[in-house]
Design a protein around this motif. Structure first.
Motif, PDB file in Angstrom:
ATOM      1  N   MET A 248       0.828  -1.200   0.000  1.00 21.21           N
ATOM      2  CA  MET A 248       0.000   0.000   0.000  1.00 21.21           C
ATOM      3  C   MET A 248       0.864   1.252   0.000  1.00 21.21           C
ATOM      4  O   MET A 248       0.597   2.208  -0.735  1.00 21.21           O
ATOM      5  CB  MET A 248      -0.934  -0.012   1.215  1.00 21.21           C
ATOM      6  N   VAL A 249       1.904   1.261   0.804  1.00 25.75           N
ATOM      7  CA  VAL A 249       2.796   2.422   0.830  1.00 25.75           C
ATOM      8  C   VAL A 249       3.531   2.576  -0.496  1.00 25.75           C
ATOM      9  O   VAL A 249       3.664   3.690  -1.030  1.00 25.75           O
ATOM     10  CB  VAL A 249       3.791   2.304   1.998  1.00 25.75           C
ATOM     11  N   ALA A 250       4.022   1.458  -1.054  1.00 28.00           N
ATOM     12  CA  ALA A 250       4.726   1.514  -2.327  1.00 28.00           C
ATOM     13  C   ALA A 250       3.809   2.002  -3.450  1.00 28.00           C
ATOM     14  O   ALA A 250       4.224   2.814  -4.295  1.00 28.00           O
ATOM     15  CB  ALA A 250       5.296   0.138  -2.672  1.00 28.00           C
ATOM     16  N   LEU A 306      -3.925  19.626  -7.651  1.00 28.94           N
ATOM     17  CA  LEU A 306      -5.254  19.366  -7.105  1.00 28.94           C
ATOM     18  C   LEU A 306      -5.817  18.038  -7.612  1.00 28.94           C
ATOM     19  O   LEU A 306      -6.448  17.290  -6.849  1.00 28.94           O
ATOM     20  CB  LEU A 306      -6.198  20.521  -7.481  1.00 28.94           C
ATOM     21  N   ILE A 307      -5.590  17.718  -8.882  1.00 34.81           N
ATOM     22  CA  ILE A 307      -6.066  16.441  -9.421  1.00 34.81           C
ATOM     23  C   ILE A 307      -5.347  15.281  -8.743  1.00 34.81           C
ATOM     24  O   ILE A 307      -5.963  14.267  -8.394  1.00 34.81           O
ATOM     25  CB  ILE A 307      -5.851  16.405 -10.952  1.00 34.81           C
ATOM     26  N   LEU A 308      -4.050  15.426  -8.523  1.00 30.42           N
ATOM     27  CA  LEU A 308      -3.303  14.370  -7.836  1.00 30.42           C
ATOM     28  C   LEU A 308      -3.801  14.180  -6.418  1.00 30.42           C
ATOM     29  O   LEU A 308      -3.950  13.038  -5.951  1.00 30.42           O
ATOM     30  CB  LEU A 308      -1.813  14.707  -7.835  1.00 30.42           C
ATOM     31  N   LEU A 309      -4.077  15.266  -5.710  1.00 35.79           N
ATOM     32  CA  LEU A 309      -4.619  15.156  -4.352  1.00 35.79           C
ATOM     33  C   LEU A 309      -5.986  14.485  -4.358  1.00 35.79           C
ATOM     34  O   LEU A 309      -6.299  13.677  -3.473  1.00 35.79           O
ATOM     35  CB  LEU A 309      -4.717  16.547  -3.713  1.00 35.79           C
ATOM     36  N   ALA A 310      -6.808  14.811  -5.362  1.00 34.44           N
ATOM     37  CA  ALA A 310      -8.127  14.177  -5.451  1.00 34.44           C
ATOM     38  C   ALA A 310      -8.004  12.680  -5.725  1.00 34.44           C
ATOM     39  O   ALA A 310      -8.740  11.860  -5.149  1.00 34.44           O
ATOM     40  CB  ALA A 310      -8.950  14.844  -6.547  1.00 34.44           C
ATOM     41  N   TYR A 314      -8.737   9.081  -1.668  1.00 37.18           N
ATOM     42  CA  TYR A 314      -9.355   7.807  -1.305  1.00 37.18           C
ATOM     43  C   TYR A 314      -8.291   6.791  -0.891  1.00 37.18           C
ATOM     44  O   TYR A 314      -8.455   6.079   0.111  1.00 37.18           O
ATOM     45  CB  TYR A 314     -10.163   7.273  -2.485  1.00 37.18           C
ATOM     46  N   TYR A 315      -7.215   6.738  -1.651  1.00 35.45           N
ATOM     47  CA  TYR A 315      -6.160   5.783  -1.313  1.00 35.45           C
ATOM     48  C   TYR A 315      -5.498   6.141   0.011  1.00 35.45           C
ATOM     49  O   TYR A 315      -5.131   5.253   0.787  1.00 35.45           O
ATOM     50  CB  TYR A 315      -5.123   5.743  -2.427  1.00 35.45           C
ATOM     51  N   LEU A 316      -5.362   7.426   0.293  1.00 29.83           N
ATOM     52  CA  LEU A 316      -4.768   7.841   1.564  1.00 29.83           C
ATOM     53  C   LEU A 316      -5.650   7.409   2.729  1.00 29.83           C
ATOM     54  O   LEU A 316      -5.141   6.991   3.779  1.00 29.83           O
ATOM     55  CB  LEU A 316      -4.573   9.355   1.569  1.00 29.83           C
TER      56      LEU A 316
END
Length: 342
Positions: A248-250, A306-310, A314-316
């Protein structure tokens, strides 16, 4: 000669020394110092982060609200245009095509990297010491190679006239590939770029997963074998639960690195042919620096973040939930052991 004696304090009574009379009491000055020391040690790193990352972000955000081109730069004029750069970008069909292309490019590469990296990591765990050391050195060298140096090597390998790949393919019978132009179409260009990115990213996943396998007790595999579990069942019941947090971290890190990959995509063919292999970082660079629309390029880069954060939100949440579950499992195990001891 008279001897003076001191009376002992009555039983059951304890004399308490005041907190300020020498010694340290819980919550006193010494405890407070210990509590603030970690934060003081973090201040230099936080200061450097604010200077090296925070200030460029603030400057880029300010540029995104300006109409900035060569005319304004030469005249040293600041022309504010509000949200015009964002409006023009978000209403552009090109921006959304590039965004979709970037997401697909990221997903495909991350899946391949995680699968191949996991297989190589499991292979490292089964190899002998000498072969494992040799393979580990090769992985580290591939991982440590600078992106531009690796890109130069791949440009030579896949060159149309003197490339090694075309020469090998022609020698083994694929004569039509003797002068094949690998950067002449969208899919072939993406294939070369993806191969380069996978080659430089797999070592990180493989080495970390191999390190994770060293924490798994051999007794668990022996118990699974006694229960009649095969190789696949042992992997599902023993290996995968231990590797899941590392995977998950990778995956989290690889999504960030692949989505913002710039030198590999740009250096191979500068986003060509016909700008069909541009991802969002390359698109921001071409629009901002290439076309000298610096305000528009800054707006595209802000939207990219912003797109990367969006995409990662969910994964975070999944990563944080997994960490919380692991902490709860560890606390319950500790409480159970304490109860058995009592």
């Amino acid at each position: 000669m008279s001897v003076q004696t001191r009376e002992a304090p009555p039983r059951g009574k304890v004399s308490v020394r005041p907190a300020g009379s020498g010694g340290s009491a819980p919550g006193g000055g010494r405890g407070t110092g210990k509590g603030t020391l970690p934060y003081l040690l973090l201040l230099p790193a936080l200061g450097l982060t604010a200077v090296l990352l925070g200030w460029p972000l603030v400057t880029n955000g300010m540029l995104s609200f300006q109409n900035l081109n060569m005319t304004q730069l030469i005249q040293h004029v600041t022309e504010w245009n509000g949200f015009a750069n964002y409006t023009d970008t978000l209403t552009s069909d090109t921006f959304w095509r590039v965004t979709l292309r970037s997401v697909i490019f990221t997903v495909v590469n991350v899946v391949v990297i995680i699968v191949v990296g996991t297989l190589v990591g499991l292979l490292l765990a089964r190899l002998g010491p000498k072969v494992r050391l040799l393979l580990s050195v090769g992985l580290v060298l591939a991982w440590a190679m600078p992106p531009i140096a690796g890109t130069t090597v791949y440009q030579w390998l896949f060159a149309q006239r003197f490339g090694v790949v075309n020469w090998v393919l022609a020698k083994i019978g694929f004569t039509s590939m003797a002068d094949y132009n690998w950067t002449g179409s969208q899919l072939s260009t993406f294939f070369v770029v993806s191969l380069l990115i996978v080659w430089t990213s797999v070592p990180f996943v493989a080495i970390n997963l191999y390190a994770a396998t060293t924490t798994i007790s051999r007794e668990l595999y022996e118990a699974a074998a006694l229960d009649g579990a095969g190789a696949w069942q042992s992997f599902k019941s023993v290996t995968f639960p231990f590797l899941k947090p590392f995977l998950m971290v990778a995956t989290f890190l690889e999504v960030i690195w692949i989505f913002k990959a710039f030198p590999q995509v740009f250096a191979i063919n500068e986003g060509g042919p016909d700008r069909l292999t541009e991802t969002l970082p390359v698109y921001a660079f071409v629009e901002g620096v290439g076309n000298q629309h610096y305000g528009a390029g800054a707006a595209i880069s802000v939207l990219t973040i912003l797109i990367l954060l969006a995409l990662m939100s969910y994964y975070l949440r999944l990563v944080l939930r997994q960490e919380a579950e692991d902490d709860e499992a560890g606390e319950s195990t500790t409480d159970r052991k304490k109860g058995e001891r009592a």
